[in-house]
Scaffold this active site. Structure first.
Site, PDB file in Angstrom:
ATOM      1  CG  HIS A   1      -1.975   1.028   1.160  1.00  0.00           C
ATOM      2  ND1 HIS A   1      -2.838   1.160   0.092  1.00  0.00           N
ATOM      3  CD2 HIS A   1      -2.296   2.031   2.021  1.00  0.00           C
ATOM      4  CE1 HIS A   1      -3.654   2.193   0.303  1.00  0.00           C
ATOM      5  NE2 HIS A   1      -3.338   2.739   1.461  1.00  0.00           N
TER       6      HIS A   1
ATOM      7  CD  GLU B   1       1.915  -1.830   3.148  1.00  0.00           C
ATOM      8  OE1 GLU B   1       2.069  -0.611   2.908  1.00  0.00           O
ATOM      9  OE2 GLU B   1       1.477  -2.641   2.316  1.00  0.00           O
TER      10      GLU B   1
ATOM     11  CE  LYS C   1      -1.518   3.670  -2.826  1.00  0.00           C
ATOM     12  NZ  LYS C   1      -1.313   2.254  -2.445  1.00  0.00           N
TER      13      LYS C   1
ATOM     14  CG  HIS D   1      -3.331   6.755  -2.604  1.00  0.00           C
ATOM     15  ND1 HIS D   1      -4.068   5.713  -3.134  1.00  0.00           N
ATOM     16  CD2 HIS D   1      -3.541   6.715  -1.252  1.00  0.00           C
ATOM     17  CE1 HIS D   1      -4.691   5.083  -2.160  1.00  0.00           C
ATOM     18  NE2 HIS D   1      -4.385   5.672  -1.013  1.00  0.00           N
TER      19      HIS D   1
ATOM     20  CG  PHE E   1      -9.233   7.391   4.910  1.00  0.00           C
ATOM     21  CD1 PHE E   1      -7.978   7.157   5.428  1.00  0.00           C
ATOM     22  CD2 PHE E   1      -9.454   8.576   4.209  1.00  0.00           C
ATOM     23  CE1 PHE E   1      -6.946   8.076   5.251  1.00  0.00           C
ATOM     24  CE2 PHE E   1      -8.419   9.490   4.026  1.00  0.00           C
ATOM     25  CZ  PHE E   1      -7.176   9.248   4.539  1.00  0.00           C
TER      26      PHE E   1
END
Lengths: 78, 414
Positions: free
Chosen positions: B304, B315, B336, B341, B402
């Site tokens: 991520h 992470e 990313k 993102h 989120f």
């Protein structure tokens, strides 16, 4: 062509993405110009905005062709 | 119930690095940043003035008509573009397939934010009216609905909305539909179009996005000590998922097997990740279990890794907890750093990066690494700055949203 007619046609060409030659007075929004019920509501709202008038729902329901829209607006803005 | 195998037979994308899969891969492997000053609106007064935008997007190239575009929010246009490419790439004969056994499960984190913003901005108390297209254009499920209309797919159809994990959840569900025999072909993936005044200012207020306006291209720097937030991206990636047997029977080109998916929640905070990465650990564990593999089978993790201060610490901890010693043998990268993102579409573009990595035996890099962060274990191999050759049999892709939604995808070389 009256000023009202020209503006009405321009709005229809823009909103429905049709060719100007298709926008004849007899043309029906739904049967000939590919509009669905939401497109028709949007067209009425655009006419109201452009000509600064209010078209009540019961009258809007009677406007189904280009010619009927022009006639209604010309009458209402006299 | 016998579970069926599911393979990926079509790929498509429009994203900040390219408007085709080939262009995307070319830029990914070369470590190109998609960040630049924002062109969609005048951002001069915004705290953040750059983003990773899709460039030279022309919806008519993907079969959309001008009158459709007026009714489709940009997030839907991106969905149509990437799906058009994926369907064509799959070589499916749309006349011959059983449309009742074909479906669409799409992911979108926000939906028509631009539409919502514009309509709300024009609202007047004295004339309280909205366009008749306001609701249908804005809702986050409309892209999936419109795709079913375009292709006549009458099978399972819904949209997952789990912020930045949306597309991954969609892909897991599409996979499950075929695996459980409820459909034979699925269009899946995700799209997002949040580069607008509301998106930028909204994330700015949360202090979630980078404000490195003097150097946009190095702003997305996952795991670097001086990272200061993510860089907003936009776009879409689409996939054709197919029952393995039918794909083989029709002689389809198979890019990879969808091996499994994991889902979990942090149950911790509205936006912050659990600092110990408990939910992230769990989601990877369950993904491997779902795919019937062990930690030692994994060669590559597309993480991520958003370039936010907290997320990039949690992470790697979760990876070490999940993989133990093997954590130091596998390759990790955050694409990313290049794409930015893509929020709800992140799982789709990063899933695509993982599939392309398998097909090309190459790990795309985590660019913009300048300084190690003492809080991140530097013995992990983050593939900093330069791509690395490596045979990949299994790649997994993490996305965390989120709300604490976590999803992990497992792709296997066939």
């Amino acid at each position: 062509m009256s000023d009202v007619a020209a503006k009405v046609k321009a709005i229809i060409v823009d909103k429905l993405g049709v060719d100007e030659s298709e926008v004849t007075p007899e043309a029906s929004f739904t049967n000939d110009l590919g509009a669905d019920s939401l497109d028709t509501v949007e067209l009425i709202m655009e006419f109201e905005k452009e000509f600064d008038l209010a078209i009540p729902d019961d009258q809007a329901e009677k406007i189904s062709t280009v010619g009927e829209a022009i006639a209604h607006i010309e009458e209402a803005t006299k | 119930m016998e579970l069926r195998r599911v393979v990926i037979t079509g790929l498509g994308t429009v994203n900040p690095l390219g408007n085709t899969v080939d262009e995307y891969w070319e830029n990914l492997k070369n470590g190109v940043s998609g960040a630049a000053p924002i062109e969609k609106f005048d951002a001069a007064k915004h705290k953040t003035q750059f983003a990773c935008e899709v460039k030279n997007f022309d919806p008519e190239l993907y079969g959309m008509e001008r009158k459709d575009c007026r009714k489709y929010d940009l997030y839907t246009q991106y969905a149509f573009a990437s799906t058009d490419l994926a369907v064509k790439d799959s070589g499916l004969n749309l006349e011959e397939i059983d449309h009742d056994r074909a479906g669409v499960i799409w992911g979108a984190g926000i939906g028509g934010l631009q539409t919502f913003f514009e309509e709300a901005r024009n609202y007047k108390d004295e004339n309280p009216r909205f366009s008749p297209f306001f609701i249908p254009k804005m809702i986050a499920n409309i892209a999936g609905g419109l795709l079913s209309i375009k292709y006549g797919f009458r099978g399972p159809n819904f949209t997952t909305v789990t912020a930045c994990a949306s597309a991954s959840h969609a892909m897991i569900e599409a996979f499950n539909m075929i695996r459980m025999g409820k459909a034979d072909i699925m269009i899946t993936g995700g799209s997002e179009a949040g580069v607008n005044e509301a998106g930028i200012a909204g994330f700015n207020s949360m202090r979630a996005i980078s404000t490195r306006n003097d150097d946009p291209k190095t702003a997305s720097r996952p795991f670097d000590k001086d990272r200061d937030g993510f860089v907003m991206g936009e776009g879409s990636a689409a996939f054709i998922f197919e029952d393995y047997e039918s794909a083989v029977k029709r002689g389809a080109k198979i890019y990879a097997e969808m091996g499994g998916g994991g889902m979990s929640a942090d149950a911790f905070h509205m936006t912050a990740p659990d600092p110990e990465g408990k939910g992230a650990n769990l989601v990877m564990k369950w993904a491997l279990e779902d795919a019937g593999i062990t930690v030692n089978d994994v060669d590559y993790i597309n993480v991520h890794g958003t370039s936010t201060p907290l997320g990039d610490i949690a992470e790697p901890k979760a990876i070490i907890k999940t993989f133990g010693e093997h954590a130091y043998k596998l390759a990790i990268s955050s694409t990313k750093s290049m794409t930015g993102h893509l929020l709800g579409a992140a799982g789709a573009v990063e899933g695509l990066a993982s599939i392309l990595a398998i097909n090309n035996s190459l790990i795309p890099p985590t660019i913009n690494h300048f300084t190690d962060d003492p809080e991140i274990d530097s013995n992990l191999d983050f593939t900093f700055n330069v791509a690395k050759k490596r045979e990949i049999n299994v790649a997994i892709s993490n996305t965390f949203g989120f709300g604490g939604h976590n999803a992990t995808l497992v792709f296997k070389k066939l």
